[in-house]
Design an enzyme around this catalytic site. Structure first.
Site: not given
Ligand SMILES: [Zn+2]
Length: 884
Positions: A300, A334
């Protein structure tokens, strides 16, 4: 939307001066564990990187604006696998610069800079010149090789820093609590596209076919969220709620990115609204990388998510319906991190569940919102079962963990952080109610934006918006390990209500008598129904009275959001079984899984669980049929020494679910429900494993046609059908798959075909697959996937092979995942002879503090092996008594 070749804008860029920390010095919470002495705090990094992709090295320089908070002669910061050629410190208020003497500690992953005199407290700029290594697995700055659109060898660069690998890219304070702003500048080939967290601020030509790209300054963030990629990319974009969302992929793959781009554009405004704080960056990219890791699919990074191609690109040649749904789910996960993790970050890895449990929970919420037809409410219950699969053993740990080492931080990314985290959050949302819960989340994000938190901050935010009593429940479930067991006492019908006593203890797979003698205690929110409206009670102490409207069959954990197991009286279980068809699919799934788990662990006879399992008819909800077929398939594996019982299972599955297979047909149908497409794939795989003649014949027919016509097998079922072929393959079929792998154009299809070579039942071919994995042919990130596939059917063979080639295999696995690879290979086995092998491996290769994954694998193997005699005899007896 439009496809553009480059997205670098030429905007005037002001080089930032010293940031002004004096106004608010973040003193860093002294209670947070750290590997670094708390003598200095960074505020801003200006990093310049010059990769030499062909040599797998890079040069770097960094200017760090920092505050010395205690007089010291030394600054200690993180650095790994790099050489630092100079260190120069300038006081912000002017004066002579000091030159630091650099000592590197490879084991501690630190650089110590010693200065000729004591540094008084105050602001400084520290400038370091260094050189580092480009990896071939996903750690630090790494390269992924692939064939480009013209079929030529190509290489792209990406970064992966979580948990503690930013230190392989720049020397710095590489712990999540040290938030700072970042300016990244990259010197890259003029014909590539560089991607960072922020849009480019400027780009200029350099000599020798290079260019310099400067990215805009990031918001204040943790070091593990910095991102850089460079390659021969395409980028497709779309506006979304005033920002720009984009998908970046290797050139020519643009059309495969639209599914993900559309999902990104619809999720962003939904999250803006849910979190009550709009996404704060000007753009959000999701960058696809060819290849894979054995440990993660996506990361992310703020403003620039990284996702491996197979989890982001929709390729009609190979992507299954499950794959398409997972593109949405991974992206939703994400993107949830852009708030939960990136904007508000846990202050130390011991609270990593705050990131991962929350993102998992939020992704499910987004999936239910946008795709109610996918049945994601059942996935929540599947997450509960996955978590309990780890949480019922002595080697489990609490959701909030004690993390001391980098390796422990890496190991913290497990089913407890993700799936137990998700399950506990579902339970707490159910307790608070969705509106109160959401306003608690919004308050938490607002209060802690750009800062760090502990788990306790979330409970405080919930209580402050009116979720009274939530903190007590939440603390019980996050600070102690394990699973509550609710035992239902005899129930009575009193004035139209059902009244029963619930006794509470602890559920365990491998230390039942110990936990029965001294169970942990939880305040458990129990929702129950008995034909009328459901009611909820929070357990207090060892016994609790429950009173529920109606006198129908008593269902505990109605709605399945509770994180506990329920042991009924036999008469109650029978009544519930008779009423099973009337339960909602999510309750059917939850009850069936729960009762089978209690049977599997010996809390009740196998017959109870099997009775529930056999209640799922061919025309049930597709996800339920999928679950039932998988349960039978796993029982089939347990009965490997009893061919008669195995064929009883085969006959039952074919008789009960064969008609559903016929009804679905072997090929996808336009406009069919997505869950039917998932079920078709599961039925083909399982019936193929059971050697159902019709399925095997169709697999052979498709395989033969595919030799001359690449489109003969529908892309969405390619892995399914080839999986059936690969499992039953003879040498010539195995060779044919190998030849197709060598010739495959797309990197996702290529990896998938290579891995299928490891999916064979045949010992000799499995050995060939392992030998192939150690050659350069499959590619740097494919080989470990082949070994993992072999382990699925040949645990012992794969483990012995890895032990015999440990140094070579370690090069095929992410550094941060090495200690977990052995768990992955052995953990699904019931072969007790692996236990001493794993012990020897752990003693020789792992520090005492880092052996948890191997201990977990050992606990599970011991349990699986130990239960076999009882499961076999009771299941065989049940099958005899219940002919299909
Ligand atoms: Zn994660």
């Amino acid at each position: 939307m439009k496809l553009i070749a480059a997205f670098l804008a030429s905007v005037a860029f002001a080089v930032p001066g010293f940031s002004a920390p004096a106004a608010h010095v973040d003193t860093v919470d002294p209670s947070v564990p750290t590997q670094l002495p708390r003598t200095a705090i960074p505020h801003h990094y200006a990093i310049t990187v010059t990769p030499h992709a062909e040599r797998l090295t890079f040069d770097g320089s960094v200017a760090i604006d920092l505050e010395v908070i205690k007089p010291t002669t030394q600054l200690v910061l993180n650095a790994a696998e790099m050489s630092i050629s100079s260190a120069r410190l300038e006081p912000a208020k002017g004066g002579a610069a000091l030159i630091g003497h650099v000592t590197l500690d490879a084991k501690a992953e630190t650089a110590t800079l010693t200065f000729p005199r004591t540094l008084p407290t105050g602001s400084y700029r520290l400038t370091l010149a260094y050189a580092g290594k480009i990896h071939t697995q996903a750690n630090g700055l790494f390269a992924l090789d692939y064939k480009n659109a013209e079929g030529k060898d190509a290489r792209s660069l990406f970064t992966q820093f979580e948990a503690a690998d930013a230190r392989r890219f720049f020397p710095g304070w590489d712990e999540p609590d040290y938030k700072a702003t970042f300016d990244l500048t990259a010197q890259v080939p003029a014909n590539t596209m560089a991607v960072g967290n922020m849009p480019a601020a400027s780009t200029r030509a350099l000599p020798d076919g290079l260019k310099e790209v400067r990215f805009q300054t990031t918001p204040t963030m943790s070091s593990y969220l910095l991102f850089f990629a460079d390659g021969d990319f395409d980028r497709i974009t779309k506006p979304a709620a005033g920002r720009e969302v984009g998908i970046v992929m290797s050139r020519g793959n643009g059309p495969k990115g639209h599914l993900a781009l559309d999902a990104e554009a619809e999720i962003l405004p939904y999250y803006d609204q849910y979190f009550g704080t709009p996404y704060p960056l000007p753009k959000l990219d999701n960058v696809a990388g060819p290849g894979q890791s054995q440990f993660f699919g996506a990361m992310e990074n703020w403003g620039a998510i990284f996702t491996f191609e197979y989890a982001l690109l929709n390729d009609p040649a190979i992507t299954s319906e499950a794959g398409r749904q997972s593109i949405f789910g991974v992206e939703a996960h994400e993107m949830a991190h852009q708030w939960f993790g990136d904007l508000v970050t846990m202050d130390w890895w011991g609270d990593i569940w705050l990131n991962e449990g929350f993102a998992s929970w939020m992704a499910n919420k987004a999936t239910q919102h946008f795709h109610p037809e996918w049945g994601a409410d059942i996935d929540h219950v599947a997450a509960r079962e996955a978590a309990m699969g780890q949480d019922s053993f002595r080697s489990t740990h609490a959701v909030v963990q004690d993390v001391r080492t980098v390796e422990q931080a890496n190991q913290a990314f497990d089913a407890i952080s993700y799936s137990k985290g998700e399950s506990v959050l579902s339970m707490l949302e159910g307790f608070a109610g969705p509106d109160v819960w959401r306003s608690g989340i919004q308050g938490y994000i607002k209060k802690h934006a750009y800062q760090n938190t502990k788990t306790e901050d979330l409970w405080n935010a919930m209580e402050s918006v009116g979720a009274k009593g939530l903190g007590t429940i939440a603390r019980d479930f996050t600070t102690q390990p394990g699973i509550p067991l609710i035992q239902v006492g005899a129930s009575q019908c009193v004035g139209g209500n059902t009244v029963a006593t619930l006794s509470q203890s602890q559920f365990s797979s491998d230390q039942r008598s110990q936990v029965e003698a001294r169970p942990l205690a939880w305040h458990v929110p129990v929702r129950a129904s008995a034909g009328g409206a459901a009611s909820q009670v929070v357990t207090q102490g060892p016994t609790t009275q429950v009173q529920v409207a109606g006198c129908g069959p008593l269902l505990i954990n109605a709605g399945q959001t509770g994180y506990y197991r329920t042991l009924y009286q036999p008469i109650q279980a029978q009544a519930l079984e008779r009423a099973f068809a009337g339960l909602s699919p999510v309750d059917q799934y939850g009850v069936m899984s729960d009762q089978l788990a209690l049977s599997n662990t010996g809390y009740q006879p196998m017959a109870v669980g099997l009775d529930f399992l056999s209640e799922i008819p061919a025309n049930a909800n597709s996800k339920l049929v999928q679950a039932a077929v998988r349960q039978w398939s796993s029982l089939y594996d347990s009965l490997e020494s009893d061919p008669a019982a195995q064929s009883a299972i085969v006959n039952r599955v074919i008789k009960v679910y064969g008609p559903r297979m016929q009804q679905l047909g072997f090929a996808p149908r336009a406009g069919e429900p997505a869950v039917d497409a998932l079920l078709r794939s599961t039925l083909i795989s399982t019936l193929g494993k059971f050697k159902d003649p019709a399925v095997v014949a169709e697999a052979k027919r498709l395989f033969a046609e595919w030799q001359t016509n690449s489109d003969a097998i529908p892309g969405s079922l390619k892995e399914t059908w080839l999986g059936v072929v690969a499992r039953n393959a003879d040498e010539s079929q195995w060779n044919a798959i190998h030849a197709k792998a060598q010739a495959a154009a797309g990197s996702v299809e290529r990896t998938s075909l290579y891995q299928l070579l490891g999916a064979t039942d045949d010992d000799k071919l499995a050995r060939r697959a392992l030998d192939l994995a150690l050659t350069d042919e499959p590619g740097k990130t494919t080989s470990a996937g082949i070994i993992t596939q072999v382990a699925g059917g040949h645990h012992r063979m794969a483990v012995d092979f890895v032990l015999a080639h440990l140094a070579q295999v370690n090069q095929l696995v992410d550094i941060s995942g090495r200690s977990r690879f052995m768990q992955r290979l052995a953990g699904g086995s019931n072969d007790a002879s692996l236990i001493p092998t794993l012990e020897t491996y752990a003693n020789a290769n792992l520090a005492t503090s880092d052996r948890k994954p191997v201990d977990q694998a050992i606990d599970r193997i011991r349990f699986e092996a130990g239960k076999l005699p009882r499961v076999r005899s009771e299941t065989a007896a049940w099958l005899q008594a219940h002919p299909a």
